[in-house]
Design a protein around this motif. Structure first.
Motif, PDB file in Angstrom:
ATOM      1  N   LEU A 260      78.267-119.919  39.831  1.00  0.00           N
ATOM      2  CA  LEU A 260      77.105-119.048  39.872  1.00  0.00           C
ATOM      3  C   LEU A 260      76.770-118.599  38.448  1.00  0.00           C
ATOM      4  CD1 LEU A 260      75.207-117.789  41.959  1.00  0.00           C
ATOM      5  CD2 LEU A 260      76.815-115.880  42.159  1.00  0.00           C
ATOM      6  N   ALA A 261      75.625-119.049  37.955  1.00  0.00           N
ATOM      7  CA  ALA A 261      75.259-118.773  36.568  1.00  0.00           C
ATOM      8  C   ALA A 261      74.900-117.302  36.374  1.00  0.00           C
ATOM      9  CB  ALA A 261      74.076-119.650  36.155  1.00  0.00           C
ATOM     10  N   GLY A 262      75.351-116.751  35.290  1.00  0.00           N
ATOM     11  CA  GLY A 262      74.974-115.401  34.918  1.00  0.00           C
ATOM     12  C   GLY A 262      74.691-115.334  33.429  1.00  0.00           C
ATOM     13  N   PRO A 263      73.541-114.761  33.080  1.00  0.00           N
ATOM     14  CA  PRO A 263      72.544-114.088  33.902  1.00  0.00           C
ATOM     15  C   PRO A 263      71.699-115.077  34.716  1.00  0.00           C
ATOM     16  CG  PRO A 263      72.388-113.409  31.594  1.00  0.00           C
ATOM     17  CD  PRO A 263      73.217-114.641  31.648  1.00  0.00           C
ATOM     18  N   ARG A 264      71.074-114.543  35.749  1.00  0.00           N
ATOM     19  CA  ARG A 264      70.160-115.310  36.607  1.00  0.00           C
ATOM     20  C   ARG A 264      69.181-114.318  37.214  1.00  0.00           C
ATOM     21  NH1 ARG A 264      74.911-114.486  39.019  1.00  0.00           N
ATOM     22  NH2 ARG A 264      74.862-113.133  40.850  1.00  0.00           N
ATOM     23  N   GLY A 265      68.126-114.850  37.806  1.00  0.00           N
ATOM     24  CA  GLY A 265      67.218-114.002  38.563  1.00  0.00           C
ATOM     25  C   GLY A 265      66.396-113.040  37.720  1.00  0.00           C
ATOM     26  N   PHE A 266      66.008-111.937  38.350  1.00  0.00           N
ATOM     27  CA  PHE A 266      65.048-111.002  37.761  1.00  0.00           C
ATOM     28  C   PHE A 266      65.374-110.624  36.316  1.00  0.00           C
ATOM     29  CE2 PHE A 266      63.232-108.702  41.778  1.00  0.00           C
ATOM     30  CZ  PHE A 266      62.559-109.853  42.111  1.00  0.00           C
ATOM     31  N   CYS A 267      64.334-110.608  35.499  1.00  0.00           N
ATOM     32  CA  CYS A 267      64.425-110.083  34.142  1.00  0.00           C
ATOM     33  C   CYS A 267      63.751-108.710  34.118  1.00  0.00           C
ATOM     34  CB  CYS A 267      63.740-111.033  33.162  1.00  0.00           C
ATOM     35  SG  CYS A 267      61.967-111.233  33.497  1.00  0.00           S
ATOM     36  N   ALA A 268      63.807-108.042  32.980  1.00  0.00           N
ATOM     37  CA  ALA A 268      63.254-106.686  32.875  1.00  0.00           C
ATOM     38  C   ALA A 268      61.746-106.682  33.077  1.00  0.00           C
ATOM     39  CB  ALA A 268      63.617-106.084  31.522  1.00  0.00           C
TER      40      ALA A 268
ATOM     41  N   THR B 282      71.626-121.173  40.094  1.00  0.00           N
ATOM     42  CA  THR B 282      71.001-120.138  39.282  1.00  0.00           C
ATOM     43  C   THR B 282      69.662-119.799  39.915  1.00  0.00           C
ATOM     44  OG1 THR B 282      70.407-119.452  37.048  1.00  0.00           O
ATOM     45  CG2 THR B 282      69.795-121.700  37.688  1.00  0.00           C
ATOM     46  N   ALA B 283      68.974-118.832  39.316  1.00  0.00           N
ATOM     47  CA  ALA B 283      67.668-118.430  39.827  1.00  0.00           C
ATOM     48  C   ALA B 283      66.757-118.123  38.658  1.00  0.00           C
ATOM     49  CB  ALA B 283      67.798-117.194  40.729  1.00  0.00           C
ATOM     50  N   GLY B 284      65.493-118.518  38.787  1.00  0.00           N
ATOM     51  CA  GLY B 284      64.511-118.209  37.766  1.00  0.00           C
ATOM     52  C   GLY B 284      64.285-116.713  37.645  1.00  0.00           C
ATOM     53  N   ALA B 285      63.611-116.312  36.573  1.00  0.00           N
ATOM     54  CA  ALA B 285      63.471-114.894  36.252  1.00  0.00           C
ATOM     55  C   ALA B 285      62.621-114.121  37.250  1.00  0.00           C
ATOM     56  CB  ALA B 285      62.891-114.739  34.845  1.00  0.00           C
ATOM     57  N   SER B 286      61.903-114.822  38.127  1.00  0.00           N
ATOM     58  CA  SER B 286      61.103-114.116  39.136  1.00  0.00           C
ATOM     59  C   SER B 286      61.669-114.275  40.548  1.00  0.00           C
ATOM     60  CB  SER B 286      59.652-114.613  39.092  1.00  0.00           C
ATOM     61  OG  SER B 286      59.583-116.016  39.114  1.00  0.00           O
TER      62      SER B 286
ATOM     63  N   VAL C 193      68.368-104.681  29.308  1.00  0.00           N
ATOM     64  CA  VAL C 193      67.011-104.389  28.833  1.00  0.00           C
ATOM     65  C   VAL C 193      66.220-103.668  29.927  1.00  0.00           C
ATOM     66  CG1 VAL C 193      64.853-105.404  27.993  1.00  0.00           C
ATOM     67  CG2 VAL C 193      67.059-106.419  27.337  1.00  0.00           C
ATOM     68  N   GLU C 194      65.495-102.631  29.552  1.00  0.00           N
ATOM     69  CA  GLU C 194      64.590-101.930  30.473  1.00  0.00           C
ATOM     70  C   GLU C 194      63.268-101.678  29.759  1.00  0.00           C
ATOM     71  OE1 GLU C 194      66.107 -98.397  32.236  1.00  0.00           O
ATOM     72  OE2 GLU C 194      67.989 -99.310  32.893  1.00  0.00           O
ATOM     73  N   PHE C 195      62.168-101.815  30.479  1.00  0.00           N
ATOM     74  CA  PHE C 195      60.846-101.549  29.922  1.00  0.00           C
ATOM     75  C   PHE C 195      60.228-100.353  30.637  1.00  0.00           C
ATOM     76  CE2 PHE C 195      60.824-106.342  29.190  1.00  0.00           C
ATOM     77  CZ  PHE C 195      61.162-106.217  27.843  1.00  0.00           C
ATOM     78  N   LYS C 196      59.534 -99.522  29.885  1.00  0.00           N
ATOM     79  CA  LYS C 196      58.899 -98.331  30.451  1.00  0.00           C
ATOM     80  C   LYS C 196      57.692 -98.719  31.297  1.00  0.00           C
ATOM     81  CE  LYS C 196      60.223 -95.226  26.658  1.00  0.00           C
ATOM     82  NZ  LYS C 196      59.709 -94.364  25.563  1.00  0.00           N
ATOM     83  N   LEU C 197      57.411 -97.870  32.271  1.00  0.00           N
ATOM     84  CA  LEU C 197      56.217 -98.053  33.094  1.00  0.00           C
ATOM     85  C   LEU C 197      54.989 -97.507  32.366  1.00  0.00           C
ATOM     86  CD1 LEU C 197      57.501 -96.978  36.632  1.00  0.00           C
ATOM     87  CD2 LEU C 197      57.273 -99.289  35.716  1.00  0.00           C
TER      88      LEU C 197
END
Length: 321
Positions: free
Chosen positions: A16-24, A275-279, A311-315
């Motif tokens: 299981l690849a890490g990182p995977r899936g959702f990005c910030a 793995t999973a794409g960023a979305s 990583v986190e991005f502000k709303l």
């Protein structure tokens, strides 16, 4: 039941690849739609898929989001959200002309490419954009500048066929979700042909794209098959399939859901990379692992982590005031 349940092999090891899936950027875009629904009530309109994943889109539709192709499909008395891929400048201008409430969910890393392109344009440069024609991010980036101010290249061959103004300095920008290796070759060709071409202060390919590709490189060499969970219109997901094939696993494929798995493909597969794409949300990864447990008597899951992300991005202020 003895032996495999359907596939022809008793045991399966999953890498299981890490990182995977959702990005910030994806996390932020989805949260923007959810917060808009909380603040304004349903329906909230969204121009284009907020991210390239049907599961995500359908989940937001169930909460009251309405996805449309163009702004003129939205009523003026309801808010509209622009997708994470970014939009041409003409879109918010049209929303303002119609006196609409709009929220821009463009990923901040895509916005960075927009700002850099505008900066180089103000300096008198012609911009060369490395990207895939027709992708929403490319459409949005090229739409930041007047027609003719930017040229698109997709391949090394495009670089050598490029016709650019002789009286302007050149600068380049990059779609954020490309293959790191492929882009490196295109950049080398650009610098060979145009030694004085200017670039961004920091590379445009986003941290999440880079990290997910590095993780796939790590698992591909030890996998008999690699499954990338993601949408067929997701650039970063398709690049993960390419990377897996290039780095030792020709039997790499893209699937959207566990129901898309062709178990006949598992002949001779003892180690499966996932793995999973960023979305793509983690629930879809869990779904695929569960399906594997249904088809094999014994499944061992080993996570291969090559980077940690925080990583986190502000709303947007409109949703936090």
């Amino acid at each position: 039941m003895s032996g495999p349940k359907e596939t022809g092999g008793e045991c399966l090891t999953i890498l299981l690849a890490g990182p995977r899936g959702f990005c910030a950027g994806v996390d932020r875009a989805i949260l923007i739609v959810e917060r808009a629904l909380e603040k304004f009530g349903a329906p909230v309109y969204v121009r284009h898929e907020i991210v390239h994943n049907r599961f995500v889109v359908e989940s937001l539709e169930a909460k009251g989001a309405v996805f449309v192709d163009e702004l003129d499909q939205c009523p003026t008395d309801r808010p509209v959200v622009f997708s994470a891929h970014g939009v041409p400048k003409s879109v918010p201008e049209a929303a303002e002309a119609r006196e609409m409430i709009y929220v821009d969910a463009t990923c901040p890393l895509v916005s960075k490419v927009h700002r850099e392109s505008e900066h180089h344009h103000r300096k008198g440069c012609h911009i060369v954009l490395i990207g895939h024609a027709g992708h929403p991010e490319v459409v949005g980036t090229m739409g930041q500048l007047p027609d003719g101010a930017m040229s698109l290249v997709e391949t090394v061959a495009d670089v050598y066929a490029l016709d650019v103004p002789d009286d302007k300095p050149l600068a380049f920008a990059t779609q954020t979700t490309l293959s790191v290796d492929e882009t490196r070759d295109i950049l080398a060709a650009l610098r060979e042909r145009f030694p004085d071409i200017r670039g961004p202060k920091k590379e445009d390919i986003c941290y999440a794209t880079t990290n997910r590709q590095a993780a796939v490189k790590e698992i591909a060499q030890d996998s008999d098959m690699v499954m990338v969970i993601g949408a067929p219109n997701s650039s970063n997901s398709r690049r993960l399939v390419d990377v897996a094939r290039e780095y030792g696993c020709p039997k790499a494929q893209l699937i959207q859901r566990a129901k898309d798995i062709d178990w006949d493909d598992f002949d001779g597969v003892k180690t499966l990379g996932i793995t999973a794409g960023a979305s793509a949300p983690e629930v879809l990864v869990d779904e695929v692992i569960s399906a594997c447990r249904d088809h094999f008597d014994q499944v061992t899951v080993r996570e291969v982590v090559t980077a940690e992300e925080n990583v986190e991005f502000k709303l947007p202020r409109l949703l936090t005031a």
